[in-house]
Write an enzyme that holds these catalytic residues in place. Structure first.
Site, short mmCIF file in Angstrom:
data_model
loop_
_atom_site.label_atom_id
_atom_site.label_comp_id
_atom_site.label_asym_id
_atom_site.label_seq_id
_atom_site.Cartn_x
_atom_site.Cartn_y
_atom_site.Cartn_z
N CYS A 147 17.98 5.34 -2.23
CA CYS A 147 17.94 6.13 -3.48
C CYS A 147 19.10 7.11 -3.58
O CYS A 147 19.76 7.20 -4.63
CB CYS A 147 16.60 6.84 -3.59
SG CYS A 147 16.16 7.90 -2.19
N SER A 161 0.81 -1.22 0.00
CA SER A 161 0.00 0.00 0.00
C SER A 161 0.84 1.27 0.00
O SER A 161 0.30 2.36 -0.15
CB SER A 161 -0.95 0.01 1.21
OG SER A 161 -0.20 -0.01 2.42
N GLY A 162 2.15 1.16 0.18
CA GLY A 162 3.02 2.33 0.19
C GLY A 162 3.42 2.75 -1.22
O GLY A 162 3.07 2.11 -2.21
N TYR A 163 4.18 3.84 -1.29
CA TYR A 163 4.60 4.33 -2.60
C TYR A 163 5.52 3.34 -3.31
O TYR A 163 5.39 3.09 -4.51
CB TYR A 163 5.32 5.68 -2.45
CG TYR A 163 4.43 6.82 -2.03
CD1 TYR A 163 3.10 6.88 -2.44
CD2 TYR A 163 4.92 7.85 -1.23
CE1 TYR A 163 2.28 7.93 -2.06
CE2 TYR A 163 4.11 8.92 -0.85
CZ TYR A 163 2.79 8.95 -1.26
OH TYR A 163 1.99 9.99 -0.88
N ASN A 191 13.52 8.42 -7.46
CA ASN A 191 13.74 7.70 -6.20
C ASN A 191 12.88 6.46 -6.04
O ASN A 191 13.25 5.52 -5.34
CB ASN A 191 13.51 8.64 -5.01
CG ASN A 191 12.14 9.28 -5.03
OD1 ASN A 191 11.83 10.06 -5.93
ND2 ASN A 191 11.31 8.97 -4.04
#
Length: 341
Positions: free
Chosen positions: A147, A10-12, A308
């Site tokens: 990143c 559910s995160g980026y 990123n």
């Protein structure tokens, strides 16, 4: 067909993994875990995936046997869930910081807690195909680098491999708001972040030991949050061990990355984008690297830019997965970015 599962979907980063994996010609996504949203449709959280998938989030216990398990859980959490999930897949790829460092004392210093699985530190192959392609071909445990660390390492590697860089290196990083994650605190509200250039790290950033270990330098990293949503740009200020010409430096970069599918050398004298610029890389798995040499030849700026969430996260994971599973390295990663944007 490879079966893959995503934990922390559910995160980026989880959303980027799904975007890439659902478009991958050799992958079937079998399960997407979210402890917060079990039972909800994936496209309710990631609306860009509407019409692409009917998957719903599930709990950990619903994970089937898989070929590849990708962990996009937060730092400090992955080491807690790994023991109960590791047997679900032959290959585990971790996108958190929990297995990037080899020394438990260094981990505790930079992450603020003791490592719960210290015996596993050093057992994960770093997810840099550009540096560890041969090791990745046989790796069952892979740790995707941070990143800003990825950008700095790729910018510095041609110079450090040639013995051109003095040990002390200043790394100045700028990053968009997505680097803070989907559950970032009030400091990342639009009203607070818009128009701001917030310095949030003045030294001691957790990406420093990654850069040190892979480049053999003593980095001092400062990081600034800028108004962009995506993108990282780093400027590495280096003192050189000897005088060099621009042509010599250019040759080092070109020879090092000439056959790399996702690293491009960008150091032009004309044009709008003479040095690496994250804006034109958004959504792509490219890392652009470049340089600017001082007139006296004694100092050099090494520059890199990437998205990123892609080359700095999910894209690096998929690229490493492709290497490990014997697939074409570009599979699922062909999007070149947009211009204008």
């Amino acid at each position: 067909m490879i079966t893959a599962g995503v934990v922390g979907g559910s995160g980026y980063l989880g959303g980027e993994l799904l975007r890439l994996l659902l478009g991958h010609p050799e992958v079937r996504v079998a399960a997407v875990v979210s402890t917060r949203l079990p039972g909800r449709r994936v496209d309710s959280t990631h609306p860009n995936l509407r019409g692409v998938t009917d998957l719903t989030f599930c709990r950990e216990e619903a994970l089937p046997e898989l070929d590849v398990l990708l962990l996009a859980a937060p730092h400090r959490e992955t080491m807690r869930i790994l023991p109960r999930l590791a047997e679900r897949a032959k290959v585990v790829i971790d996108l958190s910081g929990d297995f990037r460092l080899a020394d438990p004392a260094v981990y505790e210093r930079y992450y603020g807690v003791p490592h719960e699985l210290p015996d596993l530190l050093g057992g994960f192959v770093p997810g840099y195909p550009e540096l560890f392609r041969d090791a990745l071909r046989a790796a069952d445990r892979i740790s995707v680098p941070g990143c800003m660390a990825s950008a700095a390492v790729l910018a510095l590697t041609p110079l450090t491999e040639a013995g051109l860089v003095e040990p002390d290196v200043e790394v100045d990083a700028r990053t968009g708001s997505s680097g803070s994650g989907a559950t970032a605190g009030p400091q990342n509200l639009h009203a607070e972040r818009s128009g701001a250039m917030r310095i949030f790290a003045t030294g001691g950033h957790r990406h420093e030991p990654e850069i040190a270990a892979l480049c053999g330098v003593r980095p001092r990293l400062t990081a600034t949050g800028v108004e962009a949503v995506r993108g990282v740009q780093v400027i590495c200020r280096t003192a050189l061990t000897r005088d060099v010409t621009e042509a010599e430096v250019r040759a080092l970069y070109q020879n090092r990355y000439d056959r790399e599918p996702f690293v491009r050398v960008v150091a032009h004298r004309r044009g709008l984008y003479r040095l690496p610029e994250p804006k034109i890389l958004l959504g792509s798995n490219f890392c652009d690297v470049g340089f600017a040499l001082d007139r006296d030849g004694g100092r050099l700026l090494a520059v890199a830019a990437l998205d990123n969430l892609v080359k700095g996260g999910a894209g690096a994971a998929v690229q490493s997965m492709n290497v490990r599973m014997g697939l074409p390295e570009r599979s699922g990663l062909g999007f070149p970015g947009l211009h204008p944007l």
